[in-house]
Design a protein around this motif. Structure first.
Motif, PDB file in Angstrom:
ATOM      1  N   ASP A 145       0.819  -1.207   0.000  1.00  0.00           N
ATOM      2  CA  ASP A 145       0.000   0.000   0.000  1.00  0.00           C
ATOM      3  C   ASP A 145       0.859   1.266   0.000  1.00  0.00           C
ATOM      4  O   ASP A 145       0.463   2.289  -0.567  1.00  0.00           O
ATOM      5  CB  ASP A 145      -0.944  -0.001   1.207  1.00  0.00           C
ATOM      6  CG  ASP A 145      -2.088  -0.990   1.046  1.00  0.00           C
ATOM      7  OD1 ASP A 145      -2.389  -1.365  -0.106  1.00  0.00           O
ATOM      8  OD2 ASP A 145      -2.668  -1.405   2.070  1.00  0.00           O
ATOM      9  N   ILE A 146       2.016   1.202   0.615  1.00  0.00           N
ATOM     10  CA  ILE A 146       2.942   2.341   0.556  1.00  0.00           C
ATOM     11  C   ILE A 146       3.513   2.457  -0.852  1.00  0.00           C
ATOM     12  O   ILE A 146       3.685   3.560  -1.379  1.00  0.00           O
ATOM     13  CB  ILE A 146       4.058   2.189   1.604  1.00  0.00           C
ATOM     14  CG1 ILE A 146       3.451   2.203   3.009  1.00  0.00           C
ATOM     15  CG2 ILE A 146       5.103   3.293   1.441  1.00  0.00           C
ATOM     16  CD1 ILE A 146       2.660   3.456   3.345  1.00  0.00           C
ATOM     17  N   GLY A 147       3.778   1.311  -1.477  1.00  0.00           N
ATOM     18  CA  GLY A 147       4.211   1.327  -2.873  1.00  0.00           C
ATOM     19  C   GLY A 147       3.168   1.947  -3.777  1.00  0.00           C
ATOM     20  O   GLY A 147       3.494   2.720  -4.695  1.00  0.00           O
ATOM     21  N   ARG A 148       1.904   1.624  -3.527  1.00  0.00           N
ATOM     22  CA  ARG A 148       0.812   2.206  -4.323  1.00  0.00           C
ATOM     23  C   ARG A 148       0.761   3.724  -4.139  1.00  0.00           C
ATOM     24  O   ARG A 148       0.591   4.472  -5.103  1.00  0.00           O
ATOM     25  CB  ARG A 148      -0.520   1.591  -3.908  1.00  0.00           C
ATOM     26  CG  ARG A 148      -1.641   1.994  -4.857  1.00  0.00           C
ATOM     27  CD  ARG A 148      -3.066   1.868  -4.274  1.00  0.00           C
ATOM     28  NE  ARG A 148      -3.277   0.793  -3.385  1.00  0.00           N
ATOM     29  CZ  ARG A 148      -4.004  -0.333  -3.634  1.00  0.00           C
ATOM     30  NH1 ARG A 148      -4.541  -0.520  -4.828  1.00  0.00           N
ATOM     31  NH2 ARG A 148      -4.165  -1.245  -2.700  1.00  0.00           N
ATOM     32  N   LEU A 149       0.937   4.162  -2.901  1.00  0.00           N
ATOM     33  CA  LEU A 149       0.921   5.597  -2.617  1.00  0.00           C
ATOM     34  C   LEU A 149       2.040   6.307  -3.385  1.00  0.00           C
ATOM     35  O   LEU A 149       1.806   7.346  -4.019  1.00  0.00           O
ATOM     36  CB  LEU A 149       1.090   5.818  -1.111  1.00  0.00           C
ATOM     37  CG  LEU A 149       1.063   7.254  -0.577  1.00  0.00           C
ATOM     38  CD1 LEU A 149       0.633   7.258   0.888  1.00  0.00           C
ATOM     39  CD2 LEU A 149       2.415   7.955  -0.698  1.00  0.00           C
ATOM     40  N   ALA A 182       8.846  -1.708  -2.358  1.00  0.00           N
ATOM     41  CA  ALA A 182       8.821  -1.197  -3.732  1.00  0.00           C
ATOM     42  C   ALA A 182       8.154   0.168  -3.845  1.00  0.00           C
ATOM     43  O   ALA A 182       7.394   0.600  -2.962  1.00  0.00           O
ATOM     44  CB  ALA A 182       8.111  -2.199  -4.635  1.00  0.00           C
ATOM     45  N   ASN A 183       8.416   0.841  -4.962  1.00  0.00           N
ATOM     46  CA  ASN A 183       7.814   2.143  -5.279  1.00  0.00           C
ATOM     47  C   ASN A 183       6.545   1.994  -6.107  1.00  0.00           C
ATOM     48  O   ASN A 183       6.098   2.956  -6.726  1.00  0.00           O
ATOM     49  CB  ASN A 183       8.818   3.004  -6.060  1.00  0.00           C
ATOM     50  CG  ASN A 183       9.847   3.687  -5.176  1.00  0.00           C
ATOM     51  OD1 ASN A 183      10.295   4.789  -5.489  1.00  0.00           O
ATOM     52  ND2 ASN A 183      10.234   3.053  -4.090  1.00  0.00           N
ATOM     53  N   PHE A 184       5.984   0.791  -6.131  1.00  0.00           N
ATOM     54  CA  PHE A 184       4.749   0.549  -6.878  1.00  0.00           C
ATOM     55  C   PHE A 184       3.929  -0.496  -6.135  1.00  0.00           C
ATOM     56  O   PHE A 184       4.418  -1.139  -5.203  1.00  0.00           O
ATOM     57  CB  PHE A 184       5.055   0.089  -8.308  1.00  0.00           C
ATOM     58  CG  PHE A 184       5.728  -1.267  -8.371  1.00  0.00           C
ATOM     59  CD1 PHE A 184       4.981  -2.416  -8.578  1.00  0.00           C
ATOM     60  CD2 PHE A 184       7.098  -1.391  -8.216  1.00  0.00           C
ATOM     61  CE1 PHE A 184       5.593  -3.666  -8.625  1.00  0.00           C
ATOM     62  CE2 PHE A 184       7.718  -2.627  -8.267  1.00  0.00           C
ATOM     63  CZ  PHE A 184       6.964  -3.769  -8.478  1.00  0.00           C
ATOM     64  N   TYR A 185       2.686  -0.656  -6.551  1.00  0.00           N
ATOM     65  CA  TYR A 185       1.816  -1.621  -5.895  1.00  0.00           C
ATOM     66  C   TYR A 185       2.089  -3.030  -6.412  1.00  0.00           C
ATOM     67  O   TYR A 185       1.848  -3.329  -7.579  1.00  0.00           O
ATOM     68  CB  TYR A 185       0.345  -1.262  -6.136  1.00  0.00           C
ATOM     69  CG  TYR A 185      -0.613  -2.240  -5.488  1.00  0.00           C
ATOM     70  CD1 TYR A 185      -0.695  -2.327  -4.106  1.00  0.00           C
ATOM     71  CD2 TYR A 185      -1.421  -3.069  -6.263  1.00  0.00           C
ATOM     72  CE1 TYR A 185      -1.567  -3.220  -3.498  1.00  0.00           C
ATOM     73  CE2 TYR A 185      -2.292  -3.971  -5.669  1.00  0.00           C
ATOM     74  CZ  TYR A 185      -2.362  -4.045  -4.286  1.00  0.00           C
ATOM     75  OH  TYR A 185      -3.211  -4.933  -3.687  1.00  0.00           O
ATOM     76  N   ASP A 186       2.615  -3.862  -5.524  1.00  0.00           N
ATOM     77  CA  ASP A 186       2.865  -5.268  -5.842  1.00  0.00           C
ATOM     78  C   ASP A 186       1.800  -6.099  -5.125  1.00  0.00           C
ATOM     79  O   ASP A 186       1.906  -6.346  -3.927  1.00  0.00           O
ATOM     80  CB  ASP A 186       4.267  -5.662  -5.384  1.00  0.00           C
ATOM     81  CG  ASP A 186       4.586  -7.131  -5.646  1.00  0.00           C
ATOM     82  OD1 ASP A 186       3.732  -7.844  -6.207  1.00  0.00           O
ATOM     83  OD2 ASP A 186       5.692  -7.569  -5.261  1.00  0.00           O
ATOM     84  N   ARG A 187       0.791  -6.514  -5.860  1.00  0.00           N
ATOM     85  CA  ARG A 187      -0.330  -7.206  -5.226  1.00  0.00           C
ATOM     86  C   ARG A 187       0.045  -8.556  -4.636  1.00  0.00           C
ATOM     87  O   ARG A 187      -0.697  -9.116  -3.837  1.00  0.00           O
ATOM     88  CB  ARG A 187      -1.490  -7.373  -6.223  1.00  0.00           C
ATOM     89  CG  ARG A 187      -1.196  -8.243  -7.430  1.00  0.00           C
ATOM     90  CD  ARG A 187      -2.316  -8.112  -8.450  1.00  0.00           C
ATOM     91  NE  ARG A 187      -2.100  -8.915  -9.634  1.00  0.00           N
ATOM     92  CZ  ARG A 187      -2.611 -10.128  -9.803  1.00  0.00           C
ATOM     93  NH1 ARG A 187      -3.373 -10.661  -8.865  1.00  0.00           N
ATOM     94  NH2 ARG A 187      -2.384 -10.805 -10.919  1.00  0.00           N
ATOM     95  N   ASN A 189       2.737  -8.981  -2.828  1.00  0.00           N
ATOM     96  CA  ASN A 189       3.445  -8.735  -1.571  1.00  0.00           C
ATOM     97  C   ASN A 189       2.425  -8.471  -0.466  1.00  0.00           C
ATOM     98  O   ASN A 189       1.851  -7.387  -0.372  1.00  0.00           O
ATOM     99  CB  ASN A 189       4.391  -7.542  -1.719  1.00  0.00           C
ATOM    100  CG  ASN A 189       5.263  -7.341  -0.490  1.00  0.00           C
ATOM    101  OD1 ASN A 189       5.094  -8.009   0.531  1.00  0.00           O
ATOM    102  ND2 ASN A 189       6.198  -6.408  -0.577  1.00  0.00           N
ATOM    103  N   THR A 190       2.238  -9.441   0.392  1.00  0.00           N
ATOM    104  CA  THR A 190       1.256  -9.309   1.482  1.00  0.00           C
ATOM    105  C   THR A 190       1.926  -8.949   2.816  1.00  0.00           C
ATOM    106  O   THR A 190       1.259  -8.888   3.848  1.00  0.00           O
ATOM    107  CB  THR A 190       0.476 -10.622   1.660  1.00  0.00           C
ATOM    108  OG1 THR A 190       1.401 -11.681   1.956  1.00  0.00           O
ATOM    109  CG2 THR A 190      -0.298 -10.969   0.388  1.00  0.00           C
TER     110      THR A 190
END
Length: 254
Positions: A145-149, A182-187, A189-190
């Motif tokens: 979620d931080i990656g998504r942000l 990561a700097n993106f949303y990795d679905r 990665n839980t």
């Protein structure tokens, strides 16, 4: 690493102070006409005076005390004598070190002198995005979620993110679990941030590329599609609320 006693907190604070004050001093010392090696030697002498050992040199045999990347270089730039800093250059300095068994990591991009090439917009976006990401990190929050942000904020600002470089755990070595912040949303990665854990959070905000590729020197990374990248990094302790920013004295948010 997870902080479980006062001696560990004190050790991380001391190591973080060493890398943060060195980064700040190097940024203030940098001048047009100076070689990257001269700047690196200045940083190396400062780390040594503080009793700290260069993490990239200690861990990987890196040919420098710090990583200094200039203009189109994304990360792991070799501080050579032939790399001469110029007015308006986009410069990134990454300083990581070991001190008394504790490791800390921080970095920051800045424009050297006058912003004649217009890089400050990118630099400021990277700072703003890192600040927002840090404000949302606490125990139980999903790393993805931080990656998504980070990725969402980059897109809103007209930029991309480098997807094959990431933040990481740190503390008893340079890179620990979690290895992929990561700097993106990795679905897939839980993993969630754990209270009292120590992590290095970093942005890689890009004008053109989404991946970094290694140059012929075997170290320096550049964007696979060119362009420029700004990076900012803090080592933090995750809490139930706002994180403790161990490297805050580097002044990248000033």
């Amino acid at each position: 690493m997870s902080i479980s006693k006062e001696s560990e907190l004190a050790g991380m604070q001391e190591a973080s102070r060493a890398v943060a004050t060195t980064l700040r001093a190097m940024r203030e010392h940098a001048k047009p006409g100076m070689t990257a090696k001269e700047l690196d030697d200045f940083g190396g002498e400062m780390l040594n005076s503080l009793g700290a050992k260069s993490a990239p040199k200690l861990t990987y045999g890196f040919p420098g005390w710090t990583c200094i990347s200039v203009n189109n270089e994304v990360a792991h730039g070799v501080p050579s004598e032939t790399k001469v800093l110029q007015e308006g250059d986009l410069v990134n300095i990454d300083v990581s070190a070991e001190l008394n068994g504790f490791w800390s990591d921080n970095g920051g991009s800045f424009v050297l002198g006058e912003d004649i090439h217009g890089h400050n917009k990118l630099v400021n976006a990277s700072k703003r995005i890192l600040s927002k990401a840090l404000s949302q990190i606490k125990g139980g929050v999903r790393i993805a979620d931080i990656g998504r942000l980070i990725e969402t904020e980059a897109k809103r600002s007209g930029y991309k993110v480098i997807r094959n470089l990431a933040g990481h755990g740190v503390g008893r070595s340079l890179h620990e679990e979690p290895h992929e912040i990561a700097n993106f949303y990795d679905r897939y990665n839980t993993t969630r941030f754990r209270k009292n854990s120590v992590v290095a959070i970093e942005t890689f905000i890009s004008t053109a590329s989404t991946n970094a590729a290694t140059e012929r020197d075997g170290w320096t990374l550049v964007g696979s599609r060119g362009g420029y990248v700004a990076q900012h990094e803090h080592t933090i302790i995750v809490t139930d609320g706002k994180p403790v920013i161990l490297t805050a004295m580097n002044g990248i948010f000033d």
